[in-house]
Design a protein around this motif. Structure first.
Motif, PDB file in Angstrom:
ATOM      1  N   LEU A  96       4.832  16.438   1.874  1.00 29.92           N
ATOM      2  CA  LEU A  96       4.038  15.449   0.939  1.00 29.92           C
ATOM      3  C   LEU A  96       3.605  14.268   1.871  1.00 29.92           C
ATOM      4  O   LEU A  96       2.638  13.738   1.633  1.00 29.92           O
ATOM      5  CB  LEU A  96       4.767  15.266  -0.114  1.00 29.92           C
ATOM      6  N   ARG A  97       4.594  13.740   2.663  1.00 28.44           N
ATOM      7  CA  ARG A  97       3.988  12.483   3.470  1.00 28.44           C
ATOM      8  C   ARG A  97       2.868  12.869   4.224  1.00 28.44           C
ATOM      9  O   ARG A  97       2.248  11.852   4.730  1.00 28.44           O
ATOM     10  CB  ARG A  97       5.365  12.052   4.139  1.00 28.44           C
ATOM     11  N   LEU A  98       3.144  14.114   4.874  1.00 30.04           N
ATOM     12  CA  LEU A  98       1.892  14.236   5.855  1.00 30.04           C
ATOM     13  C   LEU A  98       0.761  14.418   4.980  1.00 30.04           C
ATOM     14  O   LEU A  98      -0.267  14.240   5.838  1.00 30.04           O
ATOM     15  CB  LEU A  98       1.906  15.834   6.409  1.00 30.04           C
ATOM     16  N   LEU A  99       0.491  14.651   3.687  1.00 28.56           N
ATOM     17  CA  LEU A  99      -0.590  14.910   2.986  1.00 28.56           C
ATOM     18  C   LEU A  99      -1.033  13.472   2.455  1.00 28.56           C
ATOM     19  O   LEU A  99      -2.286  13.056   2.378  1.00 28.56           O
ATOM     20  CB  LEU A  99      -0.441  15.891   1.776  1.00 28.56           C
ATOM     21  N   GLY A 100      -0.052  12.567   2.158  1.00 29.00           N
ATOM     22  CA  GLY A 100      -0.020  11.614   1.474  1.00 29.00           C
ATOM     23  C   GLY A 100      -1.000  10.262   2.572  1.00 29.00           C
ATOM     24  O   GLY A 100      -0.576  10.364   3.830  1.00 29.00           O
ATOM     25  N   SER A 101      -1.360   9.389   2.006  1.00 23.58           N
ATOM     26  CA  SER A 101      -2.009   8.400   2.904  1.00 23.58           C
ATOM     27  C   SER A 101      -1.089   7.089   3.259  1.00 23.58           C
ATOM     28  O   SER A 101      -1.135   6.412   4.402  1.00 23.58           O
ATOM     29  CB  SER A 101      -3.550   7.701   2.237  1.00 23.58           C
ATOM     30  N   GLY A 102      -0.038   6.942   2.617  1.00 22.47           N
ATOM     31  CA  GLY A 102       0.670   5.753   2.773  1.00 22.47           C
ATOM     32  C   GLY A 102       1.731   5.824   3.599  1.00 22.47           C
ATOM     33  O   GLY A 102       1.967   4.887   4.509  1.00 22.47           O
ATOM     34  N   SER A 103       2.565   6.966   4.041  1.00 18.18           N
ATOM     35  CA  SER A 103       3.457   7.192   4.858  1.00 18.18           C
ATOM     36  C   SER A 103       2.910   6.891   6.482  1.00 18.18           C
ATOM     37  O   SER A 103       3.423   6.190   7.162  1.00 18.18           O
ATOM     38  CB  SER A 103       4.267   8.490   4.792  1.00 18.18           C
ATOM     39  N   ARG A 104       1.731   7.552   6.605  1.00 20.13           N
ATOM     40  CA  ARG A 104       1.015   7.431   8.073  1.00 20.13           C
ATOM     41  C   ARG A 104       0.708   5.842   8.070  1.00 20.13           C
ATOM     42  O   ARG A 104       0.658   5.328   9.175  1.00 20.13           O
ATOM     43  CB  ARG A 104      -0.216   8.251   8.103  1.00 20.13           C
ATOM     44  N   PHE A 105      -0.017   5.227   7.029  1.00 14.96           N
ATOM     45  CA  PHE A 105      -0.228   3.919   7.118  1.00 14.96           C
ATOM     46  C   PHE A 105       1.060   3.111   7.469  1.00 14.96           C
ATOM     47  O   PHE A 105       0.996   2.040   8.330  1.00 14.96           O
ATOM     48  CB  PHE A 105      -0.483   3.342   5.736  1.00 14.96           C
ATOM     49  N   GLU A 106       2.171   3.270   6.929  1.00 18.28           N
ATOM     50  CA  GLU A 106       3.441   2.634   7.342  1.00 18.28           C
ATOM     51  C   GLU A 106       3.785   2.701   8.886  1.00 18.28           C
ATOM     52  O   GLU A 106       4.262   1.845   9.600  1.00 18.28           O
ATOM     53  CB  GLU A 106       4.619   3.065   6.355  1.00 18.28           C
ATOM     54  N   SER A 107       3.473   4.125   9.174  1.00 15.88           N
ATOM     55  CA  SER A 107       3.922   4.452  10.783  1.00 15.88           C
ATOM     56  C   SER A 107       2.851   3.474  11.508  1.00 15.88           C
ATOM     57  O   SER A 107       3.739   3.003  12.692  1.00 15.88           O
ATOM     58  CB  SER A 107       3.678   5.937  11.031  1.00 15.88           C
ATOM     59  N   ILE A 108       1.898   3.415  11.254  1.00 16.00           N
ATOM     60  CA  ILE A 108       1.112   2.453  12.088  1.00 16.00           C
ATOM     61  C   ILE A 108       1.299   0.847  11.970  1.00 16.00           C
ATOM     62  O   ILE A 108       1.465   0.345  13.243  1.00 16.00           O
ATOM     63  CB  ILE A 108      -0.591   2.941  11.969  1.00 16.00           C
ATOM     64  N   THR A 109       1.568   0.459  10.921  1.00 14.80           N
ATOM     65  CA  THR A 109       1.718  -0.852  10.724  1.00 14.80           C
ATOM     66  C   THR A 109       3.347  -1.414  11.488  1.00 14.80           C
ATOM     67  O   THR A 109       3.298  -2.498  11.701  1.00 14.80           O
ATOM     68  CB  THR A 109       1.780  -1.457   9.218  1.00 14.80           C
TER      69      THR A 109
END
Length: 940
Positions: free
Chosen positions: A197-210
């Motif tokens: 689900l994290r791979l599909l969602g936009s928020g988890s990747r956002f947190e990784s970059i920030t």
């Protein structure tokens, strides 16, 4: 007109229409106000006390949902409602030009909105040490996520002629895309499903970059989202012009082309998760990548090293997001080791044989966590452990070693990886050294070491020392036989050749003749040293006990060996239950002892017997009290043997007394005279500083004729906040960004011949001294500083040829072997001797560290890291110095007055307002020019 011309004209038109609408300005102002309000109020920026911009970006995915939906709500729906869409559809220009024009206009509007938040990182950078890497990464992530939301919003807008419906539809779909990867949803699933689900969602990747890690996989994900929704936007517009029941070749080609394009993009995105694509750690010091000390350590591996992660499929929701970050780091170890490191990840519950091995061989046990699912609350036993194994040596890291729990300003726990590289690299170092040494000290020697004994002729030695000499020779010969040429020994008679050697060793090392109580007129020598090409170390005689010689020899050899665990002799007060009555932290120095024990062996030292353990490599004396002559003799002679003495001492200590804090005189006995002998003086005053930390202190509150005591977090100038120029550039400090010194006294050093002085810690220029013993804060009290302030020295290192404090050996308590009455005194230290002094009894104590936890909401280990760095540097174990202080909460804000905080907050609001006014002025000027151009074209 060229393609770029069409796109540019469409974008210009949309921008003009946007700024002509009052609603648009309302959205921009609302976004800026909401962003800053969240930072300063919802996240309590100043109370949080961390010099970063994470609060801004933590809420950005939700703020972007509404901002992007507002920006796109009218883009196509207004065209459909007004009937101008038909004009667009019949143009010879491809539809994707119009789509891209509107998309670029929205992206530019998003950039203008984000620019209103730029004063925030600028403000943080001006007042503290800001890491700009995560800031720029955060804005990049915001632009990518915002662009994806804009593409989605344009797609929704193209499917309706009602702007309100477009707004609500975009908010719903963008919110769903964010919710897919959020902890709110993933907490109901096991680890594998949650990761999907994290791979599909936009928020988890956002947190990784920030957080400062730009992964090409994450960038590809956002670009895929943008391409998918822009393609669907073009396809939606193309379908509007089709007949409802027609099935022409053009329509079939469009359907097939769009389907293939979307399928390929989704497939490529799924495959990218398994590709080894580049990633960039843009944080200062590359916090999320293994550093050069770790790579250097891995290059020393000769055998395969196993790193195995034990992670349960169903784990605590707060630990689950940390698992992929930890896995990424461990895979970097495997890549850097070029095949010498094998990394495995297993779920013990799915592999009973491995779980049994973990329980029985490695003593790895699951931890109980309370979890809630859709139906019930349950207690689940889960694993979150690492195993590092090299040969038959291994180390285990539990989740307590790997994570940092911080209480956020809203009272909710915040769980982050503490400093995983330090923990993993330290464990690799430990197993590597233990395996290579295998109990053999000589295997860790990098250069040959020679044992040189300065011993008189047998005719001059007492009978007790003749037997001791014979035993020493026999033990030395066994050591030579086992050393494979790395060890040798020789005995020299100082009194031979008219005593030339005796005069030289007295001048160089302070080796004076010894006497026997039964024959005081017969002088003799019996001194033992170890030497290589770089240093000389004297061995203690341990009362000339043959059974203690090998311990002394091994302790000395460890000073030359790289791969052996060293021993720290620690003298510190025992815990007192009275220290914790105000709930300011646990008593004693347990945190200090635990930190030392993680890297070194600890020998609890009782200095009153007049000696230091012969196995000790370094002596640490913390908060010494009433040291008698025997204790000072132990410290003095350890220093004279070329050792390093670390002192944390002050004339004062602070203890709870009823409902207040009491400043107590802290009698140090003979230590004060010993320090003065070496040119070290501490004034009977305390240092206060305008640059200070906060402290949960008992505060007196007056109400009518009554007085009450509360515990409140207050600004407390006795907690000195040392950073920047207050930290010297000495490598001992490593990468330590800040240290809090509690109740410290000023140091005064006198320069002596042959002694080098290295200042380590200074207060700020806004510090002053006080003799007032009223140190308990009162409610709303402000600490007034005098007109004249200056900085004061709080920590220093002295290195060189120290002269002994004693002229003759003092009378010591009776110990084993003391009855022989042999007087031993070293009068001069070799050049390797060091005194490292920190002018505070309390800054390492548990109650002070506990107070910092309550004041900041996070575990504060700055003083412990300083002490650990001191040990590492002093024992020439500098491999981990660079990465010890790479934790999450090292960058803190400097102390500020309430008025200063309010001014900074108002500055950010004012800067955002000024930016919007500037945009309005630019829009008015451009609009006026545009209208003038139209009049000229129309001949008006």
């Amino acid at each position: 007109m060229t393609n770029s011309g069409v796109i540019r004209r469409v974008a210009g038109k949309e921008l003009a229409l946007f700024f002509a609408s009052p609603v648009a300005w309302l959205f921009l102002a609302g976004f800026a106000a909401a962003s800053l309000f969240i930072v300063f109020w919802a996240e309590s920026f100043f109370a949080r006390n961390i010099a970063d911009t994470r609060p801004l970006f933590e809420w950005m995915p939700l703020l972007l949902v509404f901002l992007c939906s507002a920006l796109t709500m009218r883009m196509w729906s207004e065209e459909r409602r007004s009937g101008t869409l038909e004009h667009v559809l019949v143009q010879p220009t491809p539809l994707w030009h119009f789509v891209m024009g509107k998309f670029f206009a929205c992206v530019l509007l998003l950039l203008l909105a984000l620019a209103a938040t730029l004063p925030l990182p600028v403000t943080v950078a001006l007042i503290a040490d800001l890491d700009w890497g995560p800031v720029w990464a955060g804005y990049l992530a915001t632009m990518l996520l915002g662009a994806a939301y804009l593409a989605l919003g344009l797609f929704v807008s193209a499917r309706t002629d009602n702007p309100v419906v477009s707004l609500l539809g975009s908010v719903a779909l963008c919110g769903l895309l964010y919710l897919l990867g959020s902890d709110l949803l993933t907490g109901f699933f096991d680890t594998e499903q949650a990761e999907t689900l994290r791979l599909l969602g936009s928020g988890s990747r956002f947190e990784s970059i920030t957080r400062g890690v730009i992964d090409l996989v994450d960038l590809f994900y956002y670009l895929t989202l943008i391409a998918v929704f822009l393609t669907l936007n073009v396809y939606t517009l193309e379908k509007i012009g089709w007949a409802r029941v027609a099935n022409t070749p053009r329509q079939r080609h469009w359907r097939a082309g769009v389907t293939l394009l979307l399928a390929n993009l989704l497939l490529a995105n799924a495959l990218a998760e398994h590709w080894s694509l580049p990633r960039w750690d843009v944080t200062e010091g590359r916090l999320y990548s293994i550093s050069s000390p770790s790579r250097e350590l891995l290059s020393n591996l000769q055998e395969p090293l196993l790193i195995r992660g034990y992670f349960s499929a169903r784990n605590h929701p707060l630990l689950a997001p940390l698992e992929p970050q930890l896995k990424d780091l461990l895979l970097e170890y495997a890549e850097a080791a070029e095949g010498k490191v094998r990394v495995e990840f297993i779920d013990p519950l799915e592999h009973p044989e491995l779980e049994q091995e973990a329980n029985q061989r490695y003593n790895i046990r699951p931890s109980p966590f309370q979890l809630a699912d859709r139906h019930q609350t349950a207690l689940v036993n889960a694993y979150f452990n690492l195993l590092i194994e090299y040969g038959d040596e291994y180390r285990v890291l539990s989740f307590n070693d790997l994570i940092e729990v911080r209480t956020s300003t809203n009272g909710q726990p915040e769980v982050l990886l503490r400093n995983p590289e330090f923990e993993v690299t330290r464990s690799i170092r430990d197993v590597l050294y233990a395996y290579r040494a295998g109990g053999d000290l000589f295997a860790g020697l990098e250069r040959p070491v020679e044992f040189i004994a300065y011993v008189s002729d047998a005719a001059l030695l007492p009978d007790a020392l003749l037997a001791y000499r014979d035993s020493v020779v026999a033990q030395l010969q066994r050591a030579v036989d086992a050393s494979d040429g790395m060890f040798s020994f020789r005995f020299l008679d100082p009194q031979a050749d008219d005593g030339e050697l005796a005069r030289r060793i007295q001048q160089d090392w302070g080796f004076t003749p010894m006497t026997h109580a039964l024959d005081s007129e017969r002088d003799f020598y019996f001194y033992m040293t170890l030497a290589d090409a770089h240093q000389v170390v004297q061995l203690p005689t341990a009362d000339f006990d043959p059974g203690q010689f090998r311990k002394a020899l091994d302790a000395g050899l460890r000073r030359f060996a790289r791969d052996f665990t060293r021993t720290v002799a620690l003298s510190a007060p025992q815990p007192s239950a009275q220290m914790a009555q105000y709930n300011l932290g646990g008593p004693g120095f347990a945190n200090l002892e635990n930190a030392i024990a993680r890297d070194y062996l600890i020998a609890r030292e009782n200095l009153a017997d007049g000696s230091v353990s012969p196995e000790a490599d370094i002596l640490a004396v913390v908060a010494p009290r009433d040291l008698g002559e025997a204790a000072i003799f132990a410290i003095d002679q350890f220093l004279m043997r070329g050792g390093t003495v670390i002192l944390a001492t002050s004339p004062f200590s602070v203890e709870p007394e009823k409902d207040a804090l009491a400043l107590r005189d802290w009698p140090r006995g003979k230590l004060r005279d010993w320090l003065r002998h070496h040119g070290i003086e501490m004034a009977n005053q305390l240092v206060l500083d305008k640059r200070h930390a906060r402290f949960p202190a008992p505060v007196q509150r007056d109400s009518g004729d009554h007085q009450f005591r509360d515990v409140r977090i207050v600004d407390y100038p006795y907690f000195l906040d040392i950073r920047g120029s207050g930290l010297s550039a000495h490598p001992l400090l490593g990468s330590l960004p800040q240290v809090t010194m509690a109740w410290a006294s000023p140091l005064q050093l006198e320069r002596r011949a042959g002694i080098r002085i290295n200042p380590l810690l200074w207060s700020s220029e806004e510090a002053w001294l006080s003799e007032d013993d009223a140190i308990t804060p009162r409610q709303d009290e402000t600490w007034s500083a005098p007109d004249q302030t200056t900085r004061h020295l709080l920590g220093a290192m002295l290195n060189g040829r120290f002269e002994s404090y004693f002229q003759s050996p003092p009378a010591l308590p009776e110990t084993t072997g003391e009855g022989d009455g042999i007087g031993t005194l070293l009068k001069r230290a070799p050049g390797s001797a060091r005194i490292i002094v920190f002018a505070s009894n309390d800054f390492l104590s548990d109650r002070v560290l506990g107070a910092q936890v309550r004041a900041t909401g996070t575990q504060y280990l700055g003083p412990i890291e300083l002490f650990s760095n001191t040990l590492d540097w002093s024992l020439q174990d500098e491999q981990l110095l660079q990465i010890r202080s790479r934790g999450n909460f090292n960058r803190t804000l400097p102390p500020m007055e309430p008025q200063q905080r309010l001014s900074l907050e108002l500055f950010n609001y004012g800067a955002a307002l000024a930016w919007l006014v500037l945009l309005a002025l630019a829009s008015w000027v451009l609009g006026r020019r545009r209208r003038a151009r139209y009049r000229r074209e129309l001949g008006l």
